[in-house]
Enzyme design. Structure first.
Site, PDB file in Angstrom:
ATOM      1  N   TRP A 150       0.880  -1.137  -0.553  1.00 43.39           N
ATOM      2  CA  TRP A 150       0.056   0.305  -0.109  1.00 43.39           C
ATOM      3  C   TRP A 150       0.583   1.444   0.026  1.00 43.39           C
ATOM      4  O   TRP A 150       0.770   2.511  -0.384  1.00 43.39           O
ATOM      5  CB  TRP A 150      -1.389  -0.139   1.489  1.00 43.39           C
ATOM      6  CG  TRP A 150      -2.221  -1.096   1.211  1.00 43.39           C
ATOM      7  CD1 TRP A 150      -2.299  -2.294   2.282  1.00 43.39           C
ATOM      8  CD2 TRP A 150      -3.027  -1.644   0.128  1.00 43.39           C
ATOM      9  NE1 TRP A 150      -2.741  -3.014   1.434  1.00 43.39           N
ATOM     10  CE2 TRP A 150      -3.902  -2.685   0.689  1.00 43.39           C
ATOM     11  CE3 TRP A 150      -3.354  -0.425  -1.114  1.00 43.39           C
ATOM     12  CZ2 TRP A 150      -4.773  -2.947  -0.573  1.00 43.39           C
ATOM     13  CZ3 TRP A 150      -4.242  -1.419  -1.719  1.00 43.39           C
ATOM     14  CH2 TRP A 150      -4.799  -2.236  -1.625  1.00 43.39           C
ATOM     15  N   ASP A 191      -2.195   6.569   6.542  1.00 46.44           N
ATOM     16  CA  ASP A 191      -2.998   5.744   5.508  1.00 46.44           C
ATOM     17  C   ASP A 191      -3.929   4.604   7.189  1.00 46.44           C
ATOM     18  O   ASP A 191      -2.979   3.826   7.303  1.00 46.44           O
ATOM     19  CB  ASP A 191      -2.635   4.826   4.879  1.00 46.44           C
ATOM     20  CG  ASP A 191      -3.453   4.169   4.045  1.00 46.44           C
ATOM     21  OD1 ASP A 191      -4.411   3.883   4.265  1.00 46.44           O
ATOM     22  OD2 ASP A 191      -2.879   3.334   2.864  1.00 46.44           O
ATOM     23  N   LYS A 241     -12.520  -1.819   6.110  1.00 51.38           N
ATOM     24  CA  LYS A 241     -11.838  -2.689   7.100  1.00 51.38           C
ATOM     25  C   LYS A 241     -12.828  -3.049   8.406  1.00 51.38           C
ATOM     26  O   LYS A 241     -12.238  -4.023   9.014  1.00 51.38           O
ATOM     27  CB  LYS A 241     -10.405  -2.425   7.029  1.00 51.38           C
ATOM     28  CG  LYS A 241      -9.767  -2.738   5.361  1.00 51.38           C
ATOM     29  CD  LYS A 241      -9.465  -3.178   4.762  1.00 51.38           C
ATOM     30  CE  LYS A 241      -9.213  -3.148   3.164  1.00 51.38           C
ATOM     31  NZ  LYS A 241      -8.214  -2.234   2.889  1.00 51.38           N
TER      32      LYS A 241
HETATM   33  C1  LIG Z   1      -6.989  -1.722   2.150  1.00 44.78           C
HETATM   34  C2  LIG Z   1      -6.241  -1.071   1.547  1.00 44.78           C
HETATM   35  C3  LIG Z   1      -6.344  -0.306   1.146  1.00 44.78           C
HETATM   36  C4  LIG Z   1      -6.979  -0.184  -0.395  1.00 44.78           C
HETATM   37  O1  LIG Z   1      -8.399   0.334   0.033  1.00 44.78           O
HETATM   38  P1  LIG Z   1      -8.832   1.163  -1.028  1.00 44.78           P
HETATM   39  O2  LIG Z   1     -10.626   1.562  -0.199  1.00 44.78           O
HETATM   40  O3  LIG Z   1      -9.955  -0.253  -1.903  1.00 44.78           O
HETATM   41  O4  LIG Z   1      -8.384   1.901  -1.938  1.00 44.78           O
HETATM   42  C5  LIG Z   1      -4.942   1.295   0.513  1.00 44.78           C
HETATM   43  N1  LIG Z   1      -4.033   1.264   2.329  1.00 44.78           N
HETATM   44  C6  LIG Z   1      -4.798   0.198   3.247  1.00 44.78           C
HETATM   45  C7  LIG Z   1      -3.512   0.193   4.402  1.00 44.78           C
HETATM   46  C8  LIG Z   1      -5.790  -0.911   2.730  1.00 44.78           C
HETATM   47  O5  LIG Z   1      -5.734  -2.167   3.807  1.00 44.78           O
END
Ligand SMILES: *Cc1c(COP(=O)(O)O)cnc(C)c1O
Length: 355
Positions: free
Chosen positions: A101, A168, A192
């Site tokens: 990511w 993030d 998540k």
């Molecule tokens: C799942 C995830 C993403 C991607 O997220 P989307 O909403 O599918 O764009 C980005 N960063 C992390 C840490 C993730 O777990």
């Protein structure tokens, strides 16, 4: 119906109360005689949902409404990879590369300025969090991925820096009690640890809005969305509502302080079994282990089918590891009951006894 033990990495488990309330709202929202998904997002009912969700999203992190504001946007965390850079990368940005990511976030940022990879754990397939690096003064911001969903590592120490810190937090937001005011911008896909897929939560320090460094198209400009109270265009109403329900559930259950205790307990039980059990080994460096995504491998990969069959019989779902790590990943987000973790542990013991 007996539900399965859901260890999915995302979209993932929510509390049963959230599912019940969310389901009802699709048929009849708060007994208004209409569905949540057939009313205007400008209706008083939905405006209230959005307001409450924005307020709780900040309050539950212990942040002040004077200093921070929050948005529920679309496009996932993946759109935030480019949005943060579009708005704030004037010349130089620092990134700590802790996995796929982070790599994707850097790729997008490179379109807007110089991306300095200050540290990386790529040399060991991202099984640890780098700790030795210096953050130069000339950065527009420093970006980290606080929890690495795929590799099962997590920043337990948030970097100390004078530059604006962005994170993030898609897979560990609201999971732990840390000083969230260290961050100038936090983003997280809902799916998540927060709600149904569709919304992306962005929490931003209000003073950042003066630092937007170029002309940005309306939809990708943070200021547009802040000025319009996160209603510039139609928001993903169902997803926002599930986020609100989860935030209320969190609040009712003692907030991040209490949930962190439960998360530490669940993850410790599981890691202890991984370390004890001769049939398994942990993937992530011990001191960097995530309390949300527990990654582990079989000591003998040829026994995979046996373990997979046992897991299936025990109604355990979603534990297959990401293809870049192999083995297994048990995602044990906030809503995961301890009973499901105990079921997995019993299964691991049973598997060892068979071996
Ligand atoms: C799942 C995830 C993403 C991607 O997220 P989307 O909403 O599918 O764009 C980005 N960063 C992390 C840490 C993730 O777990």
């Amino acid at each position: 119906m007996m539900k399965k033990h859901n260890f999915s990495a995302g979209p993932s488990i929510l509390s049963s109360e959230v599912f019940d309330e969310a389901s009802k709202s699709v048929l009849n929202l708060d007994n208004i005689g209409l569905s949540l998904i057939e009313i205007s997002h400008r209706s008083k009912e939905f405006v209230k949902i959005m307001e409450e969700a924005r307020e709780l999203s900040i309050g539950q992190l212990g942040l002040s409404k004077d200093e921070y504001t929050s948005l529920f946007l679309q496009g996932g965390a993946s759109t935030q990879f480019l949005m943060v850079a579009y708005n704030f990368l004037n010349q130089n940005a620092g990134y700590i590369n802790t996995g796929s990511w982070s790599v994707k976030a850097m790729k997008e940022a490179k379109l807007f300025g110089n991306v300095h990879e200050l540290a990386s754990s790529n040399d060991k397939n991202f099984n640890y969090i780098p700790k030795d690096y210096t953050v130069n003064d000339n950065l527009d911001y420093l970006h980290i991925t606080s929890n690495n969903t795929i590799f099962g590592t997590q920043f337990h120490e948030i970097p100390e820096t004078k530059t604006d810190l962005f994170t993030d937090m898609s897979s560990d937001i609201y999971s732990r009690n840390i000083d969230y005011s260290k961050f100038s911008l936090i983003y997280a896909g809902a799916q998540k640890n927060l709600g149904a897929a569709g919304a992306t939560l962005v929490i931003i320090r209000k003073s950042m809005l003066e630092k937007i460094c170029r002309e940005v198209p309306s939809m990708l400009n943070y200021k547009t969305h802040v000025d319009k109270d996160s209603m510039f265009n139609t928001p993903p109403v169902f997803s926002v509502y599930t986020c609100l329900l989860s935030l209320k559930w969190l609040q009712k259950n003692g907030g991040v302080t209490e949930i962190e205790k439960k998360n530490i307990l669940k993850s410790t039980l599981l890691y202890d079994e991984i370390d004890r059990n001769s049939q398994f080994k942990g993937f992530a460096n011990v001191e960097d282990r995530s309390i949300m995504n527990v990654t582990f491998n079989l000591t003998d990969e040829s026994k995979k089918e046996i373990f997979d069959n046992l897991a299936f019989e025990a109604k355990i779902s979603g534990i297959n590891g990401h293809r870049s790590v192999g083995g297994y990943r048990a995602s044990i987000y906030n809503a995961m009951p301890i009973e499901s973790v105990e079921t997995l542990i019993e299964l691991m013991k049973k598997f060892e006894n068979l071996a």
